[in-house]
Write a protein that holds these residues in place. Structure first.
Motif, PDB file in Angstrom:
ATOM      1  N   ASP A 256      84.004  13.241  10.937  1.00 38.01           N
ATOM      2  CA  ASP A 256      84.766  12.108  10.438  1.00 38.01           C
ATOM      3  C   ASP A 256      83.891  11.241   9.527  1.00 38.01           C
ATOM      4  OD1 ASP A 256      86.345   9.960   9.920  1.00 38.01           O
ATOM      5  OD2 ASP A 256      86.819   9.495  12.013  1.00 38.01           O
ATOM      6  N   PRO A 257      84.056  11.317   8.201  1.00 35.26           N
ATOM      7  CA  PRO A 257      83.215  10.511   7.321  1.00 35.26           C
ATOM      8  C   PRO A 257      83.446   9.016   7.474  1.00 35.26           C
ATOM      9  CG  PRO A 257      84.975  11.570   6.071  1.00 35.26           C
ATOM     10  CD  PRO A 257      85.032  12.135   7.455  1.00 35.26           C
ATOM     11  N   ALA A 258      84.585   8.623   7.998  1.00 33.18           N
ATOM     12  CA  ALA A 258      84.868   7.201   8.162  1.00 33.18           C
ATOM     13  C   ALA A 258      83.954   6.556   9.199  1.00 33.18           C
ATOM     14  CB  ALA A 258      86.330   6.997   8.549  1.00 33.18           C
ATOM     15  N   LEU A 259      83.485   7.337  10.170  1.00 34.88           N
ATOM     16  CA  LEU A 259      82.618   6.786  11.210  1.00 34.88           C
ATOM     17  C   LEU A 259      81.248   6.413  10.670  1.00 34.88           C
ATOM     18  CD1 LEU A 259      83.401   9.066  14.287  1.00 34.88           C
ATOM     19  CD2 LEU A 259      83.977   6.652  14.001  1.00 34.88           C
ATOM     20  N   GLY A 260      80.735   7.230   9.749  1.00 30.07           N
ATOM     21  CA  GLY A 260      79.420   6.955   9.189  1.00 30.07           C
ATOM     22  C   GLY A 260      78.353   6.866  10.266  1.00 30.07           C
ATOM     23  N   LEU A 261      77.480   5.859  10.120  1.00 30.30           N
ATOM     24  CA  LEU A 261      76.377   5.711  11.071  1.00 30.30           C
ATOM     25  C   LEU A 261      76.833   5.223  12.439  1.00 30.30           C
ATOM     26  CD1 LEU A 261      73.653   4.179   8.740  1.00 30.30           C
ATOM     27  CD2 LEU A 261      74.101   6.570   9.290  1.00 30.30           C
ATOM     28  N   ALA A 262      78.104   4.868  12.557  1.00 29.99           N
ATOM     29  CA  ALA A 262      78.627   4.460  13.868  1.00 29.99           C
ATOM     30  C   ALA A 262      78.902   5.654  14.773  1.00 29.99           C
ATOM     31  CB  ALA A 262      79.910   3.650  13.691  1.00 29.99           C
ATOM     32  N   ASP A 263      78.790   6.861  14.249  1.00 34.77           N
ATOM     33  CA  ASP A 263      79.051   8.056  15.047  1.00 34.77           C
ATOM     34  C   ASP A 263      77.866   8.309  15.974  1.00 34.77           C
ATOM     35  OD1 ASP A 263      79.628  10.509  16.111  1.00 34.77           O
ATOM     36  OD2 ASP A 263      80.177  11.447  14.209  1.00 34.77           O
ATOM     37  N   PRO A 264      78.040   8.182  17.291  1.00 34.92           N
ATOM     38  CA  PRO A 264      76.905   8.363  18.215  1.00 34.92           C
ATOM     39  C   PRO A 264      76.378   9.782  18.234  1.00 34.92           C
ATOM     40  CG  PRO A 264      78.972   8.198  19.431  1.00 34.92           C
ATOM     41  CD  PRO A 264      79.290   7.871  18.007  1.00 34.92           C
ATOM     42  N   LEU A 265      77.179  10.760  17.797  1.00 32.84           N
ATOM     43  CA  LEU A 265      76.711  12.137  17.806  1.00 32.84           C
ATOM     44  C   LEU A 265      75.553  12.357  16.843  1.00 32.84           C
ATOM     45  CD1 LEU A 265      79.965  14.298  18.018  1.00 32.84           C
ATOM     46  CD2 LEU A 265      78.072  14.279  19.645  1.00 32.84           C
ATOM     47  N   LEU A 266      75.492  11.578  15.769  1.00 31.53           N
ATOM     48  CA  LEU A 266      74.439  11.800  14.773  1.00 31.53           C
ATOM     49  C   LEU A 266      73.046  11.743  15.400  1.00 31.53           C
ATOM     50  CD1 LEU A 266      75.630   9.893  11.571  1.00 31.53           C
ATOM     51  CD2 LEU A 266      75.769  12.337  12.092  1.00 31.53           C
ATOM     52  N   ARG A 267      72.867  10.856  16.355  1.00 26.92           N
ATOM     53  CA  ARG A 267      71.547  10.709  16.977  1.00 26.92           C
ATOM     54  C   ARG A 267      71.259  11.814  17.987  1.00 26.92           C
ATOM     55  NH1 ARG A 267      68.186   7.264  14.171  1.00 26.92           N
ATOM     56  NH2 ARG A 267      69.617   5.994  12.937  1.00 26.92           N
ATOM     57  N   ALA A 268      72.267  12.601  18.337  1.00 27.51           N
ATOM     58  CA  ALA A 268      72.052  13.710  19.271  1.00 27.51           C
ATOM     59  C   ALA A 268      71.580  14.971  18.557  1.00 27.51           C
ATOM     60  CB  ALA A 268      73.335  14.004  20.043  1.00 27.51           C
ATOM     61  N   TYR A 269      71.692  14.989  17.229  1.00 30.12           N
ATOM     62  CA  TYR A 269      71.311  16.168  16.473  1.00 30.12           C
ATOM     63  C   TYR A 269      69.829  16.118  16.108  1.00 30.12           C
ATOM     64  CZ  TYR A 269      76.409  16.265  15.798  1.00 30.12           C
ATOM     65  OH  TYR A 269      77.769  16.272  15.989  1.00 30.12           O
ATOM     66  N   ASP A 270      69.328  17.248  15.607  1.00 32.26           N
ATOM     67  CA  ASP A 270      67.937  17.323  15.159  1.00 32.26           C
ATOM     68  C   ASP A 270      67.878  17.101  13.648  1.00 32.26           C
ATOM     69  OD1 ASP A 270      66.609  17.885  17.617  1.00 32.26           O
ATOM     70  OD2 ASP A 270      67.373  19.940  17.533  1.00 32.26           O
ATOM     71  N   TRP A 271      67.013  16.182  13.216  1.00 31.31           N
ATOM     72  CA  TRP A 271      66.889  15.795  11.818  1.00 31.31           C
ATOM     73  C   TRP A 271      65.462  15.999  11.333  1.00 31.31           C
ATOM     74  CZ3 TRP A 271      71.301  14.780   9.281  1.00 31.31           C
ATOM     75  CH2 TRP A 271      72.424  14.469  10.051  1.00 31.31           C
ATOM     76  N   VAL A 272      65.326  16.512  10.140  1.00 27.84           N
ATOM     77  CA  VAL A 272      63.994  16.683   9.559  1.00 27.84           C
ATOM     78  C   VAL A 272      63.355  15.329   9.307  1.00 27.84           C
ATOM     79  CG1 VAL A 272      62.741  17.495   7.515  1.00 27.84           C
ATOM     80  CG2 VAL A 272      64.522  18.930   8.548  1.00 27.84           C
ATOM     81  N   ASP A 273      64.136  14.373   8.841  1.00 27.01           N
ATOM     82  CA  ASP A 273      63.589  13.080   8.423  1.00 27.01           C
ATOM     83  C   ASP A 273      64.615  12.003   8.736  1.00 27.01           C
ATOM     84  OD1 ASP A 273      62.665  10.847   6.622  1.00 27.01           O
ATOM     85  OD2 ASP A 273      61.261  12.378   5.920  1.00 27.01           O
ATOM     86  N   PHE A 274      64.152  10.874   9.253  1.00 27.39           N
ATOM     87  CA  PHE A 274      65.041   9.772   9.615  1.00 27.39           C
ATOM     88  C   PHE A 274      65.087   8.693   8.547  1.00 27.39           C
ATOM     89  CE2 PHE A 274      64.213  11.909  13.557  1.00 27.39           C
ATOM     90  CZ  PHE A 274      65.394  11.801  14.271  1.00 27.39           C
ATOM     91  N   GLY A 275      64.426   8.906   7.420  1.00 26.46           N
ATOM     92  CA  GLY A 275      64.487   7.965   6.317  1.00 26.46           C
ATOM     93  C   GLY A 275      65.693   8.217   5.436  1.00 26.46           C
ATOM     94  N   ARG A 276      65.819   7.374   4.418  1.00 27.27           N
ATOM     95  CA  ARG A 276      66.940   7.499   3.490  1.00 27.27           C
ATOM     96  C   ARG A 276      66.667   8.528   2.404  1.00 27.27           C
ATOM     97  NH1 ARG A 276      71.980   5.904   2.710  1.00 27.27           N
ATOM     98  NH2 ARG A 276      71.831   4.196   1.225  1.00 27.27           N
ATOM     99  N   ASP A 277      65.397   8.898   2.206  1.00 29.83           N
ATOM    100  CA  ASP A 277      65.041   9.616   0.986  1.00 29.83           C
ATOM    101  C   ASP A 277      64.286  10.916   1.253  1.00 29.83           C
ATOM    102  OD1 ASP A 277      66.162   7.630  -0.767  1.00 29.83           O
ATOM    103  OD2 ASP A 277      64.504   6.335  -0.190  1.00 29.83           O
ATOM    104  N   CYS A 278      65.013  11.866   1.806  1.00 27.54           N
ATOM    105  CA  CYS A 278      64.471  13.216   1.988  1.00 27.54           C
ATOM    106  C   CYS A 278      65.653  14.171   2.047  1.00 27.54           C
ATOM    107  CB  CYS A 278      63.627  13.306   3.259  1.00 27.54           C
ATOM    108  SG  CYS A 278      62.839  14.916   3.492  1.00 27.54           S
ATOM    109  N   TYR A 279      65.849  14.929   0.966  1.00 28.61           N
ATOM    110  CA  TYR A 279      67.027  15.780   0.842  1.00 28.61           C
ATOM    111  C   TYR A 279      66.628  17.111   0.203  1.00 28.61           C
ATOM    112  CZ  TYR A 279      71.877  17.158   0.039  1.00 28.61           C
ATOM    113  OH  TYR A 279      73.080  17.818   0.073  1.00 28.61           O
ATOM    114  N   ALA A 280      67.529  18.095   0.364  1.00 31.63           N
ATOM    115  CA  ALA A 280      67.327  19.435  -0.219  1.00 31.63           C
ATOM    116  C   ALA A 280      66.000  20.038   0.232  1.00 31.63           C
ATOM    117  CB  ALA A 280      67.411  19.382  -1.748  1.00 31.63           C
ATOM    118  N   VAL A 281      65.661  19.822   1.493  1.00 32.35           N
ATOM    119  CA  VAL A 281      64.390  20.320   2.035  1.00 32.35           C
ATOM    120  C   VAL A 281      64.417  21.841   2.060  1.00 32.35           C
ATOM    121  CG1 VAL A 281      62.839  20.283   4.009  1.00 32.35           C
ATOM    122  CG2 VAL A 281      64.189  18.237   3.428  1.00 32.35           C
TER     123      VAL A 281
END
Length: 430
Positions: A256-281
């Motif tokens: 759901d794109p409407a949830l954005g950062l309010a989606d609690p699931l996002l923090r349950a996933y594994d992320w390469v970088d938690f900053g705003r500026d790291c893409y196309a790794v």
């Protein structure tokens, strides 16, 4: 758009042109090659072609002429490069095997031809200086408008390609013996973060520290829907048998794109970088000493066309060495700046609970197991309302003290915390 900013010391930035995704990263004949998405005639996105730079140490780069040019009917989107050591493609000879670029042809809607994205080849017989387009292109066409970003690697005696059906949130896996004929093997996804399009996948084997074994890691970049807002890169840990990637575990689907950062699931996933500026790794092919080295585009699609110029527009992250470490029942990615970076380039701090340190006005705070980076109010933020932000990440096992290593450059900050288990990367135009 805003004016010129100082070019970075440690991060690659082209002289005059737009740059986004790193492409075709490879070590070949003693040289590191970085190709990348480029607009040869402007400093905003468009006219997609492959720029090219080389290095002997991953820190000092020489920019070269454009490697693969767009045409009136085709743009050259993201992809990868392989050294065809056995000349399986027939593009070279046994004694003189080729470098082969595998890229997405974004065919433009002209002369009655519908828009389509398909995979194509070019090859070089002189170490990447000159390229010949394969006359049989495209070599893989699904009649899809969003089939892109092939990453190709050797697995046993075959080539394996991972690419995306971007709007379907799927990684599609293909196999080939000669790079020109491909057979579908499997499809992965949707899974985890899928509110934005999936892009730029990578699949590779990584050692697990202290265990004498390895696991497979699948990188999936997405935009928007990243953990810090806008574009980001998630990863999955699992197994790969040459045909199918099987994740160790999945913990729900966020669509759901409407949830954005309010989606609690996002923090349950594994992320390469938690900053705003790291893409196309994505990772370098054929690293000679067995290291796995990744590199990302240090920008965010929320404001990428508007950031101050650094020669061209934007920079790459510092190249990073990665491995896995087990924490409880979960494998976590661990990242460190490449060993070629001088120790003196990093600034180290140890933060206890409640500590805050200012690095040229950027606030780094550790509280209750959470590390945050706040760039609001530092330097230039007026070019986009979404730029002045605060990012944060939970540190695994929430230690009482956390050690952070900071790489500061003229327009960026990268923070490696807890031995590289948490990374926060941000542009900062001081």
């Amino acid at each position: 758009m805003v004016g010129q900013h100082s070019r970075p010391r440690w991060h690659y930035s082209p002289q005059h042109m737009w740059m986004n995704d790193p492409n075709g990263l490879i070590f070949n004949a003693g040289t590191w090659h970085m190709f990348y998405q480029s607009n040869p005639s402007g400093t905003v996105w468009g006219n997609m072609s492959w720029g090219h730079a080389t290095s002997s140490d991953l820190l000092n780069w020489t920019e070269h002429k454009v490697a693969l040019w767009h045409t009136d009917t085709e743009e050259i989107y993201s992809g990868s490069c392989v050294f065809d050591a056995t000349n399986s493609s027939g593009f070279g000879t046994t004694d003189w095997p080729p470098l082969v670029a595998v890229y997405t042809s974004n065919y433009l809607s002209r002369d009655g031809r519908p828009r389509v994205q398909a995979q194509s080849l070019a090859y070089s017989l002189d170490g990447g200086s000159h390229w010949t387009t394969y006359p049989g292109n495209p070599v893989l066409n699904r009649d899809s408008t969003d089939f892109r970003d092939p990453k190709v690697f050797r697995h046993g005696d075959v080539w394996v390609m991972v690419a995306v059906e971007a709007e379907q949130h799927q990684v599609v896996i293909y196999r080939s013996t000669n790079l020109t004929e491909w057979t579908h093997a499997s499809t992965f996804g949707p899974a985890h973060a899928a509110a934005g399009v999936w892009e730029c996948p990578d699949l590779f084997e990584l050692p697990v520290a202290n265990e004498g074994r390895s696991k497979w890691v699948l990188l999936v970049n997405l935009n928007p829907g990243g953990v810090a807002g806008g574009s980001g890169c998630q990863y999955f840990v699992g197994d790969f048998d040459g045909y199918t990637f099987t994740p160790d575990a999945l913990v729900g689907l966020s669509t759901d794109p409407a949830l954005g950062l309010a989606d609690p699931l996002l923090r349950a996933y594994d992320w390469v970088d938690f900053g705003r500026d790291c893409y196309a790794v994505t990772s370098f092919a054929d690293v000679p000493d067995g290291r796995r080295i990744v590199l990302g585009w240090m920008n965010n699609w929320d404001y990428a066309n508007d950031v101050p110029l650094t020669g061209g527009r934007s920079i790459m992250t510092i190249p990073r060495e990665i491995d896995l470490i087990r924490i409880g029942d979960r494998y976590r990615l661990r990242q460190r700046p490449i060993r070629e970076l001088p120790d003196a380039a990093l600034e180290r701090h140890t933060l206890a609970d409640g500590d805050l340190v200012l690095i040229r006005g950027v606030a780094l705070e550790y509280h209750d197991g959470v590390l945050s980076l706040d760039r609001r109010g530092v330097g230039r933020t007026d070019f986009h309302e979404g730029f002045g932000t605060r990012q944060w990440a939970e540190v695994p096992e929430r230690p009482r003290n956390v050690t952070i290593d900071i790489l500061l450059d003229t327009c960026s900050i990268e923070v490696f915390a807890a031995g590289g288990l948490v990374v926060i990367s941000d542009l900062v135009f001081f």
